[in-house]
Design a protein around this motif. Structure first.
Motif, PDB file in Angstrom:
ATOM      1  N   GLN A 459       0.829  -1.202   0.000  1.00 50.72           N
ATOM      2  CA  GLN A 459       0.000   0.000   0.000  1.00 50.72           C
ATOM      3  C   GLN A 459       0.867   1.257   0.000  1.00 50.72           C
ATOM      4  O   GLN A 459       0.573   2.230  -0.708  1.00 50.72           O
ATOM      5  CB  GLN A 459      -0.901  -0.007   1.225  1.00 50.72           C
ATOM      6  CG  GLN A 459      -1.935   1.106   1.260  1.00 50.72           C
ATOM      7  CD  GLN A 459      -2.890   0.952   2.426  1.00 50.72           C
ATOM      8  OE1 GLN A 459      -2.695   0.105   3.294  1.00 50.72           O
ATOM      9  NE2 GLN A 459      -3.920   1.763   2.448  1.00 50.72           N
ATOM     10  N   THR A 462       2.285   1.743  -3.431  1.00 54.78           N
ATOM     11  CA  THR A 462       1.246   2.218  -4.344  1.00 54.78           C
ATOM     12  C   THR A 462       0.968   3.700  -4.119  1.00 54.78           C
ATOM     13  O   THR A 462       0.805   4.462  -5.062  1.00 54.78           O
ATOM     14  CB  THR A 462      -0.055   1.425  -4.143  1.00 54.78           C
ATOM     15  OG1 THR A 462       0.218   0.032  -4.201  1.00 54.78           O
ATOM     16  CG2 THR A 462      -1.066   1.766  -5.230  1.00 54.78           C
ATOM     17  N   ASP A 463       0.925   4.124  -2.836  1.00 51.02           N
ATOM     18  CA  ASP A 463       0.691   5.537  -2.525  1.00 51.02           C
ATOM     19  C   ASP A 463       1.789   6.406  -3.109  1.00 51.02           C
ATOM     20  O   ASP A 463       1.528   7.483  -3.662  1.00 51.02           O
ATOM     21  CB  ASP A 463       0.622   5.734  -1.009  1.00 51.02           C
ATOM     22  CG  ASP A 463      -0.634   5.135  -0.400  1.00 51.02           C
ATOM     23  OD1 ASP A 463      -1.582   4.873  -1.166  1.00 51.02           O
ATOM     24  OD2 ASP A 463      -0.660   4.917   0.825  1.00 51.02           O
ATOM     25  N   VAL A 466       1.351   6.617  -6.909  1.00 56.49           N
ATOM     26  CA  VAL A 466       0.257   7.513  -7.289  1.00 56.49           C
ATOM     27  C   VAL A 466       0.668   8.962  -7.117  1.00 56.49           C
ATOM     28  O   VAL A 466       0.434   9.806  -7.972  1.00 56.49           O
ATOM     29  CB  VAL A 466      -1.005   7.205  -6.457  1.00 56.49           C
ATOM     30  CG1 VAL A 466      -2.077   8.264  -6.686  1.00 56.49           C
ATOM     31  CG2 VAL A 466      -1.553   5.832  -6.822  1.00 56.49           C
ATOM     32  N   SER A 467       1.315   9.268  -5.970  1.00 55.05           N
ATOM     33  CA  SER A 467       1.664  10.659  -5.676  1.00 55.05           C
ATOM     34  C   SER A 467       2.718  11.195  -6.640  1.00 55.05           C
ATOM     35  O   SER A 467       2.746  12.387  -6.937  1.00 55.05           O
ATOM     36  CB  SER A 467       2.158  10.784  -4.236  1.00 55.05           C
ATOM     37  OG  SER A 467       3.342  10.033  -4.049  1.00 55.05           O
ATOM     38  N   GLN A 469       3.008  10.074  -9.692  1.00 56.03           N
ATOM     39  CA  GLN A 469       2.423   9.894 -11.027  1.00 56.03           C
ATOM     40  C   GLN A 469       3.258   8.973 -11.911  1.00 56.03           C
ATOM     41  O   GLN A 469       3.255   9.081 -13.120  1.00 56.03           O
ATOM     42  CB  GLN A 469       2.229  11.250 -11.719  1.00 56.03           C
ATOM     43  CG  GLN A 469       1.243  12.147 -10.982  1.00 56.03           C
ATOM     44  CD  GLN A 469       0.973  13.448 -11.713  1.00 56.03           C
ATOM     45  OE1 GLN A 469       1.637  13.786 -12.683  1.00 56.03           O
ATOM     46  NE2 GLN A 469      -0.015  14.188 -11.238  1.00 56.03           N
ATOM     47  N   GLU A 524      -9.456   1.530  -2.232  1.00 57.26           N
ATOM     48  CA  GLU A 524      -8.496   2.639  -2.257  1.00 57.26           C
ATOM     49  C   GLU A 524      -7.840   2.766  -3.634  1.00 57.26           C
ATOM     50  O   GLU A 524      -7.669   3.876  -4.150  1.00 57.26           O
ATOM     51  CB  GLU A 524      -7.428   2.419  -1.187  1.00 57.26           C
ATOM     52  CG  GLU A 524      -7.946   2.522   0.237  1.00 57.26           C
ATOM     53  CD  GLU A 524      -6.896   2.142   1.257  1.00 57.26           C
ATOM     54  OE1 GLU A 524      -5.734   1.906   0.855  1.00 57.26           O
ATOM     55  OE2 GLU A 524      -7.222   2.058   2.459  1.00 57.26           O
ATOM     56  N   LEU A 525      -7.470   1.618  -4.205  1.00 57.22           N
ATOM     57  CA  LEU A 525      -6.859   1.638  -5.531  1.00 57.22           C
ATOM     58  C   LEU A 525      -7.824   2.217  -6.568  1.00 57.22           C
ATOM     59  O   LEU A 525      -7.444   3.041  -7.412  1.00 57.22           O
ATOM     60  CB  LEU A 525      -6.443   0.223  -5.939  1.00 57.22           C
ATOM     61  CG  LEU A 525      -5.274  -0.402  -5.167  1.00 57.22           C
ATOM     62  CD1 LEU A 525      -5.120  -1.860  -5.555  1.00 57.22           C
ATOM     63  CD2 LEU A 525      -3.980   0.355  -5.438  1.00 57.22           C
ATOM     64  N   ASN A 527     -10.233   4.299  -6.137  1.00 56.73           N
ATOM     65  CA  ASN A 527     -10.360   5.742  -5.951  1.00 56.73           C
ATOM     66  C   ASN A 527      -9.187   6.506  -6.530  1.00 56.73           C
ATOM     67  O   ASN A 527      -9.295   7.705  -6.810  1.00 56.73           O
ATOM     68  CB  ASN A 527     -10.499   6.078  -4.462  1.00 56.73           C
ATOM     69  CG  ASN A 527     -11.814   5.575  -3.876  1.00 56.73           C
ATOM     70  OD1 ASN A 527     -12.779   5.367  -4.618  1.00 56.73           O
ATOM     71  ND2 ASN A 527     -11.852   5.374  -2.575  1.00 56.73           N
ATOM     72  N   ASN A 528      -8.058   5.808  -6.720  1.00 56.31           N
ATOM     73  CA  ASN A 528      -6.864   6.423  -7.302  1.00 56.31           C
ATOM     74  C   ASN A 528      -6.661   6.032  -8.769  1.00 56.31           C
ATOM     75  O   ASN A 528      -5.582   6.234  -9.327  1.00 56.31           O
ATOM     76  CB  ASN A 528      -5.615   6.038  -6.501  1.00 56.31           C
ATOM     77  CG  ASN A 528      -5.553   6.750  -5.156  1.00 56.31           C
ATOM     78  OD1 ASN A 528      -5.662   7.969  -5.096  1.00 56.31           O
ATOM     79  ND2 ASN A 528      -5.402   5.987  -4.088  1.00 56.31           N
TER      80      ASN A 528
END
Length: 547
Positions: A459, A462-463, A466-467, A469, A524-525, A527-528
């Motif tokens: 997680q 992954t965060d 995402v942050s 990009q 959560e994934l 939503n991203n």
């Protein structure tokens, strides 16, 4: 009294407001000194307003059940000793069944006699069509709104038929008994009230409604209800389950006379109140409440005479609130989630209480618990995973009651240090469970902790992805999840291979421990903007299970 095959006992059955009779066919000796003997009991085709003399039962036969999916079967089950004091010995009759049953049951009287008699009142041609669908045309298919179903299908989720408006099309499923609805309107209400076989109804919210910016408005659109009232008074519903989120639009539910179980799920302290209308205010019915937070007991109005209350996943409970909300209980069953239980002394105000079970609840003392004299009708007390001091004290106070047929079962006493060490362990119930060693319970906890740790690391990665990009495909995350779950499952395969101990309950525990973690992560994934196929993940890992 020494057991003799053919012994006849009778007990009051509150489900049908009459006495019923049973023949005790076999004594089944305990397998070891720590276990109790069991009895095989056979239900007889008899009921009456008073205890029967033995002569009245001389010609009684076993009751043959063929309602719904019972295929001309006896109710012949194994029940653990002792015989409850509510069962009265009547006399001896010739043995009606010589084979030992394979099914286990409960001493608690059920409503099957009444359900069979209700079934017999249904028009013969309707019952014939039901039987034909179940036993003779099971491979035949029907089409409803371009969806294909087997004619023997007895469960239906209305969300799978979003375009259905003429509910009479459901008559193409002649043995439909269970319906889950994500919407409501007058036509659906009328259909259910006039249906002969639908006895299990679940009302729930579509997930996107709950996650929308205006959930109450979305729910109101799906549940087109006049004056906030749902009327099921003419239906044959015996089991009704309602998502508490619907109480924002459902303010009153009129229940049928033959209701047996009402379940309200997803409750919290913020659950709105709803009023339930029942001919006997819940008498002879079971109420099941569950939630992820503290449950608001006064959200359920109008059921002051509810007979049985089951509370699930409890983290905190004040028993004085239970007594106030449901003063006529004869059965109270509490399943905690490392919960705290307060004011246990208030139990003595439930003067009709016959059965009490408490599982995984802490924070109370044995000195607070009412002694036998304060609970004169209580004949069953089961305590599992409770404070060690309370377990010892209550066991001592009630030990002499066992000689009178009192069913006392105290298991898995927990010391304070155990409670502190197991707050986040989903396999804590395995510690002390019959058939599971301490080493197996510890290994299960370690496998869970290892999976949860790896999931947190994934997680975090992954965060970061995402942050910043950077490209992170759903396929990559999905494969990592599969690899982690495979390691988890394989750990249990190895444990079970050494000595088989994983059966139905343990199998469910293993999957239930991690499935919420995976589902939350998948949300959560999503939503991203990262999508994974949860069904594929579980299909692959399920194939790896040897248990």
């Amino acid at each position: 009294m020494t057991f003799q095959p053919g012994a006849i006992y009778s007990t009051w059955n509150p489900k049908i407001n009459a006495y019923t009779a049973y023949q005790f066919t076999h004594l089944i000796p305990a397998k070891d000194s720590k276990s109790q003997d069991s009895y095989a009991i056979l239900q007889l085709n008899w009921s009456g307003p008073t205890l029967p003399p033995i002569d009245e039962l001389a010609n009684a036969e076993p009751f043959v059940f063929d309602f719904y999916f019972w295929d001309k079967q006896y109710e012949h089950v194994i029940c653990p000793a002792p015989v409850p004091k509510s069962y009265t010995y009547i006399g001896q009759l010739p043995l009606l069944e010589t084979e030992i049953p394979k099914s286990y049951g409960s001493w608690t009287p059920n409503d099957r006699l009444e359900r069979q008699r209700d079934w017999d009142l249904i028009p013969a041609e309707k019952r014939a069509a039901f039987y034909a669908a179940v036993y003779h045309h099971n491979n035949q298919e029907v089409v409803i709104c371009d969806q294909t179903f087997r004619i023997r299908n007895n469960r239906l989720f209305l969300e799978s038929l979003p375009d259905l408006t003429d509910y009479n099309e459901l008559d193409l499923l002649p043995c439909l008994t269970n319906l889950r609805a994500d919407r409501w309107n007058k036509k659906l209400e009328q259909y259910i009230n006039n249906h002969y076989f639908i006895y299990d109804l679940e009302l729930h919210c579509q997930e996107n409604n709950l996650q929308s910016a205006h959930p109450n408005e979305q729910i109101a659109q799906a549940y087109d209800i006049t004056n906030g009232i749902i009327d099921l008074s003419s239906s044959r519903i015996t089991n009704l389950a309602i998502d508490s989120a619907l109480f924002s639009v459902i303010h009153k539910v009129i229940l049928p006379l033959n209701l047996r179980q009402l379940s309200v799920f997803n409750m919290s302290e913020a659950t709105p109140r709803a009023f339930f209308v029942h001919p006997y205010e819940g008498k002879d019915c079971t109420l099941m409440l569950s939630g992820k937070e503290s449950i608001r007991l006064d959200a359920i109005q109008g059921l002051d005479h509810m007979s049985e209350l089951y509370l699930n996943n409890i983290t905190e409970l004040d028993l004085s609130f239970v007594v106030t909300a449901f003063p006529k209980l004869d059965t109270l069953r509490i399943w905690g989630n490392m919960g705290m239980l307060y004011h246990t002394d208030q139990i003595e105000k439930l003067d009709e209480l016959t059965m009490l079970t408490i599982t995984e609840m802490f924070g109370f003392l044995g000195s607070e618990f009412p002694p036998p004299a304060k609970l004169p009708k209580l004949d069953t007390l089961w305590l599992t995973s409770v404070p060690a001091e309370a377990a010892a004290s209550i066991k001592q106070a009630y030990k002499h009651e066992k000689k009178k047929g009192f069913d006392l079962d105290v298991r898995q006493p927990r010391k304070p240090e155990w409670i502190a060490d197991n707050v986040d362990n989903p396999f804590r119930t395995w510690d002390g469970r019959t058939g599971i060693t301490a080493a197996q319970a510890q290994k299960a906890a370690a496998l869970y902790k290892n999976f949860a740790s790896k999931l947190r690391a994934l997680q975090a990665r992954t965060d970061v992805t995402v942050s910043t990009q950077n490209e992170q495909t759903g396929e990559s995350v999905e494969q990592q999840l599969i690899d982690m779950l495979c390691t988890y499952i394989e750990g249990f395969n190895k444990l079970d291979k050494r000595k088989v101990f994983i059966y139905t309950e343990e199998r469910e525990d293993i999957i239930t421990a991690v499935s919420p973690l995976v589902s939350r992560y998948a949300t959560e994934l999503k939503n991203n903007g990262i999508y994974i196929n949860e069904n594929r993940i579980w299909e692959i890992t399920d194939e790896l299970r040897d248990f």
